[in-house]
Design an enzyme around this catalytic site. Sequence first.
Site, PDB file in Angstrom:
ATOM      1  N   HIS A 108      -1.704   4.952   0.924  1.00  0.00           N
ATOM      2  CA  HIS A 108      -1.852   3.724   0.134  1.00  0.00           C
ATOM      3  C   HIS A 108      -3.072   3.863  -0.774  1.00  0.00           C
ATOM      4  O   HIS A 108      -4.074   4.474  -0.402  1.00  0.00           O
ATOM      5  CB  HIS A 108      -2.006   2.510   1.056  1.00  0.00           C
ATOM      6  CG  HIS A 108      -1.922   1.215   0.309  1.00  0.00           C
ATOM      7  ND1 HIS A 108      -2.991   0.715  -0.401  1.00  0.00           N
ATOM      8  CD2 HIS A 108      -0.901   0.354   0.126  1.00  0.00           C
ATOM      9  CE1 HIS A 108      -2.618  -0.421  -0.985  1.00  0.00           C
ATOM     10  NE2 HIS A 108      -1.348  -0.661  -0.684  1.00  0.00           N
ATOM     11  N   GLU A 180       3.646   2.132  -5.982  1.00  0.00           N
ATOM     12  CA  GLU A 180       2.806   0.938  -6.050  1.00  0.00           C
ATOM     13  C   GLU A 180       1.710   1.172  -7.084  1.00  0.00           C
ATOM     14  O   GLU A 180       0.652   1.724  -6.755  1.00  0.00           O
ATOM     15  CB  GLU A 180       2.162   0.674  -4.691  1.00  0.00           C
ATOM     16  CG  GLU A 180       3.158   0.509  -3.567  1.00  0.00           C
ATOM     17  CD  GLU A 180       2.538  -0.260  -2.402  1.00  0.00           C
ATOM     18  OE1 GLU A 180       3.085  -1.305  -2.057  1.00  0.00           O
ATOM     19  OE2 GLU A 180       1.512   0.168  -1.872  1.00  0.00           O
TER      20      GLU A 180
HETATM   21  P1  13P Z   1       0.506  -7.219  -2.730  1.00  0.00           P
HETATM   22  O1  13P Z   1       1.984  -7.499  -2.566  1.00  0.00           O
HETATM   23  O2  13P Z   1      -0.342  -8.233  -2.035  1.00  0.00           O
HETATM   24  O3  13P Z   1       0.126  -6.982  -4.154  1.00  0.00           O
HETATM   25  O4  13P Z   1       0.221  -5.845  -1.948  1.00  0.00           O
HETATM   26  C1  13P Z   1       1.096  -4.783  -2.149  1.00  0.00           C
HETATM   27  C2  13P Z   1       0.736  -3.658  -1.291  1.00  0.00           C
HETATM   28  O5  13P Z   1      -0.303  -3.041  -1.433  1.00  0.00           O
HETATM   29  C3  13P Z   1       1.673  -3.300  -0.214  1.00  0.00           C
HETATM   30  O6  13P Z   1       1.259  -2.128   0.387  1.00  0.00           O
END
Ligand code: 13P
Length: 263
Positions: A108, A180
């Site tokens: 992440h 992401e």
């Molecule tokens: P948010 O949906 O709060 O932006 O976070 C996304 C995330 O980092 C999931 O791992």
Amino acid sequence: MAHAPAGSSSAPAVWIGTSWKMNKTLAQARAWAEGLRDHLGGRAPDGVQPFVIPSFTATTTVAEVLGPDSPVLLGVQNAHWEDAGAWTGEVSVPQAKDAGAQLVEIGHSERREHFGETVETTRLKVAAALRHGLTPLLCIGESLEVKERGGSAAFILEQAAGALEGLDDSALSRVLIAYEPIWAIGERGRPAEVDELLEPFAALGEACTGKVAGLLYGGSVNLENAAGLLGIEHVSGLFVGRTAWQLEGYLQLLNIAEAHLAA
Ligand code: 13P
């Protein structure tokens, strides 16, 4: 929890998952998990694969509440690549598995930014998860700076290639990838427009569709944008933070996924 992740079967699943990040007491974790368990009644919506990734402290609590035959996969937010040893403060994949985890989140952006996660450590962790029969959920994503110079697709392909280097087809087919973009995550991020995601997903799709278990999107997913995000070509799920931390939000995302599949 012996069942196979839905993504590895022939029917394509829509993955709807949440990481709680560093949130929730045991009581809060228990309440959320009990609510989900009672709502589902032992069965996820057709074609939808739910998963939840609590903090380490809540892993066994959530595993016990969901029970051994739950349709909900349980994950951890990180795990070390070694099985055991002198690694103070770390948790290994066998320990996570012992606590009930079936899935390991890896790489992440918050871990890359604050805890020194590198492409090399993500590769070691993906291999460790696979070695122990857990599903790696590899997170990739570019910064705003990279996006603004037009380098998003190349950057995320390089992150993915580095983490997945050397895997054969069968190992790759067990890997989940979550794209992401850092600029879209959390309180400091802004929701992405669908148009901004087409090129990165086209590149990821070309490289990965049919080879990995799923390609998920994450970053400021909410009840307004979820359906549109699921409609992007090559997106097979959503990985959600804030919107899913209240159970009601998560249940609504499951409904949106079900409606998406029915459409
Ligand atoms: P948010 O949906 O709060 O932006 O976070 C996304 C995330 O980092 C999931 O791992």
